[in-house]
Design a protein around this motif. Structure first.
Motif, PDB file in Angstrom:
ATOM      1  N   TYR A   1      26.325  30.617 -24.436  1.00 54.35           N
ATOM      2  CA  TYR A   1      27.545  29.878 -24.738  1.00 54.35           C
ATOM      3  C   TYR A   1      28.170  30.450 -25.999  1.00 54.35           C
ATOM      4  O   TYR A   1      27.464  30.792 -26.942  1.00 54.35           O
ATOM      5  CB  TYR A   1      27.235  28.398 -24.968  1.00 54.35           C
ATOM      6  N   GLY A   2      29.486  30.547 -26.014  1.00 48.47           N
ATOM      7  CA  GLY A   2      30.170  31.057 -27.193  1.00 48.47           C
ATOM      8  C   GLY A   2      31.665  30.848 -27.114  1.00 48.47           C
ATOM      9  O   GLY A   2      32.185  30.232 -26.182  1.00 48.47           O
ATOM     10  N   THR A   3      32.337  31.395 -28.128  1.00 48.80           N
ATOM     11  CA  THR A   3      33.790  31.292 -28.229  1.00 48.80           C
ATOM     12  C   THR A   3      34.383  32.692 -28.224  1.00 48.80           C
ATOM     13  O   THR A   3      33.905  33.570 -28.936  1.00 48.80           O
ATOM     14  CB  THR A   3      34.183  30.580 -29.539  1.00 48.80           C
ATOM     15  N   VAL A   4      35.432  32.892 -27.437  1.00 54.28           N
ATOM     16  CA  VAL A   4      36.084  34.202 -27.357  1.00 54.28           C
ATOM     17  C   VAL A   4      36.788  34.491 -28.680  1.00 54.28           C
ATOM     18  O   VAL A   4      37.590  33.688 -29.150  1.00 54.28           O
ATOM     19  CB  VAL A   4      37.097  34.241 -26.189  1.00 54.28           C
ATOM     20  N   LYS A   5      36.461  35.643 -29.285  1.00 56.32           N
ATOM     21  CA  LYS A   5      37.104  36.058 -30.532  1.00 56.32           C
ATOM     22  C   LYS A   5      38.208  37.078 -30.274  1.00 56.32           C
ATOM     23  O   LYS A   5      39.237  37.052 -30.918  1.00 56.32           O
ATOM     24  CB  LYS A   5      36.071  36.640 -31.511  1.00 56.32           C
ATOM     25  N   SER A   6      37.956  38.007 -29.359  1.00 56.45           N
ATOM     26  CA  SER A   6      38.998  38.981 -29.015  1.00 56.45           C
ATOM     27  C   SER A   6      38.727  39.541 -27.627  1.00 56.45           C
ATOM     28  O   SER A   6      37.609  39.501 -27.130  1.00 56.45           O
ATOM     29  CB  SER A   6      39.041  40.122 -30.039  1.00 56.45           C
ATOM     30  N   ILE A   7      39.805  40.064 -27.035  1.00 51.13           N
ATOM     31  CA  ILE A   7      39.727  40.651 -25.696  1.00 51.13           C
ATOM     32  C   ILE A   7      40.421  41.999 -25.730  1.00 51.13           C
ATOM     33  O   ILE A   7      41.541  42.119 -26.220  1.00 51.13           O
ATOM     34  CB  ILE A   7      40.420  39.752 -24.651  1.00 51.13           C
ATOM     35  N   ASP A   8      39.736  43.020 -25.213  1.00 51.30           N
ATOM     36  CA  ASP A   8      40.334  44.352 -25.095  1.00 51.30           C
ATOM     37  C   ASP A   8      40.630  44.587 -23.613  1.00 51.30           C
ATOM     38  O   ASP A   8      39.723  44.923 -22.845  1.00 51.30           O
ATOM     39  CB  ASP A   8      39.384  45.415 -25.641  1.00 51.30           C
ATOM     40  N   PRO A   9      41.868  44.402 -23.180  1.00 53.79           N
ATOM     41  CA  PRO A   9      42.178  44.537 -21.753  1.00 53.79           C
ATOM     42  C   PRO A   9      41.975  45.950 -21.211  1.00 53.79           C
ATOM     43  O   PRO A   9      41.670  46.121 -20.035  1.00 53.79           O
ATOM     44  CB  PRO A   9      43.640  44.124 -21.639  1.00 53.79           C
ATOM     45  N   ALA A  10      42.124  46.957 -22.048  1.00 51.55           N
ATOM     46  CA  ALA A  10      41.985  48.344 -21.577  1.00 51.55           C
ATOM     47  C   ALA A  10      40.545  48.642 -21.155  1.00 51.55           C
ATOM     48  O   ALA A  10      40.307  49.249 -20.112  1.00 51.55           O
ATOM     49  CB  ALA A  10      42.425  49.311 -22.664  1.00 51.55           C
ATOM     50  N   SER A  11      39.572  48.209 -21.969  1.00 48.87           N
ATOM     51  CA  SER A  11      38.170  48.506 -21.652  1.00 48.87           C
ATOM     52  C   SER A  11      37.479  47.344 -20.954  1.00 48.87           C
ATOM     53  O   SER A  11      36.378  47.507 -20.437  1.00 48.87           O
ATOM     54  CB  SER A  11      37.404  48.848 -22.932  1.00 48.87           C
ATOM     55  N   GLY A  12      38.090  46.162 -20.957  1.00 44.80           N
ATOM     56  CA  GLY A  12      37.488  45.002 -20.305  1.00 44.80           C
ATOM     57  C   GLY A  12      36.351  44.395 -21.110  1.00 44.80           C
ATOM     58  O   GLY A  12      35.478  43.752 -20.544  1.00 44.80           O
ATOM     59  N   ILE A  13      36.371  44.585 -22.425  1.00 42.79           N
ATOM     60  CA  ILE A  13      35.322  44.051 -23.283  1.00 42.79           C
ATOM     61  C   ILE A  13      35.836  42.799 -23.984  1.00 42.79           C
ATOM     62  O   ILE A  13      36.941  42.764 -24.506  1.00 42.79           O
ATOM     63  CB  ILE A  13      34.860  45.093 -24.323  1.00 42.79           C
ATOM     64  N   VAL A  14      34.994  41.771 -23.975  1.00 42.30           N
ATOM     65  CA  VAL A  14      35.308  40.506 -24.635  1.00 42.30           C
ATOM     66  C   VAL A  14      34.310  40.316 -25.761  1.00 42.30           C
ATOM     67  O   VAL A  14      33.103  40.463 -25.556  1.00 42.30           O
ATOM     68  CB  VAL A  14      35.204  39.326 -23.639  1.00 42.30           C
ATOM     69  N   GLU A  15      34.808  40.025 -26.959  1.00 41.72           N
ATOM     70  CA  GLU A  15      33.922  39.719 -28.073  1.00 41.72           C
ATOM     71  C   GLU A  15      33.749  38.207 -28.122  1.00 41.72           C
ATOM     72  O   GLU A  15      34.717  37.459 -28.190  1.00 41.72           O
ATOM     73  CB  GLU A  15      34.491  40.249 -29.390  1.00 41.72           C
ATOM     74  N   VAL A  16      32.485  37.772 -28.078  1.00 39.39           N
ATOM     75  CA  VAL A  16      32.158  36.359 -28.032  1.00 39.39           C
ATOM     76  C   VAL A  16      31.314  36.010 -29.254  1.00 39.39           C
ATOM     77  O   VAL A  16      30.297  36.653 -29.519  1.00 39.39           O
ATOM     78  CB  VAL A  16      31.377  36.014 -26.739  1.00 39.39           C
TER      79      VAL A  16
END
Length: 110
Positions: free
Chosen positions: A66-81
């Motif tokens: 469980y976590g909170t989304v901090k940032s999303i990189d749409p180009a690479s599809g990586i989500v920082e949680v």
């Protein structure tokens, strides 16, 4: 005479193939309606959720974190949680499955 009687019993019915085909179609229709269709519907919901992720959303990853989304990189599809204060992990967008606040609400009512 007994040979002719046995041969008559062994002869297949003319409609046997058609009834077998109808039975197979009915089984496939039931299988599709109860198993394949709901799974496709669930996958579509997950895909829509993943595409609508935004910063600050509370999520659950595929590993159950469980976590909170901090940032999303749409180009690479990586989500920082962020999973704890100051602890941020990178997760592939396709492994973010659920809205944590909605899943906690559903579990609380059960």
């Amino acid at each position: 005479m007994t040979t002719m009687f046995l041969a008559a019993q062994a002869a297949p019915d003319g409609g046997g193939g058609m009834s077998m085909l109808l039975m197979m179609l009915a089984i496939f229709a039931i299988f599709w309606f109860f198993m394949i269709r709901p799974q496709q519907k669930r996958q579509k919901e997950i895909r829509n959720f993943q595409n609508s992720l935004s910063q600050g959303d509370k999520v659950v990853t595929g590993g159950g974190i469980y976590g909170t989304v901090k940032s999303i990189d749409p180009a690479s599809g990586i989500v920082e949680v962020e999973i704890a204060r100051g602890v941020v992990i990178q997760v592939d967008k396709s492994y973010v499955f659920a809205n944590a606040s909605a899943s906690q609400t559903n579990n609380g009512n059960a």
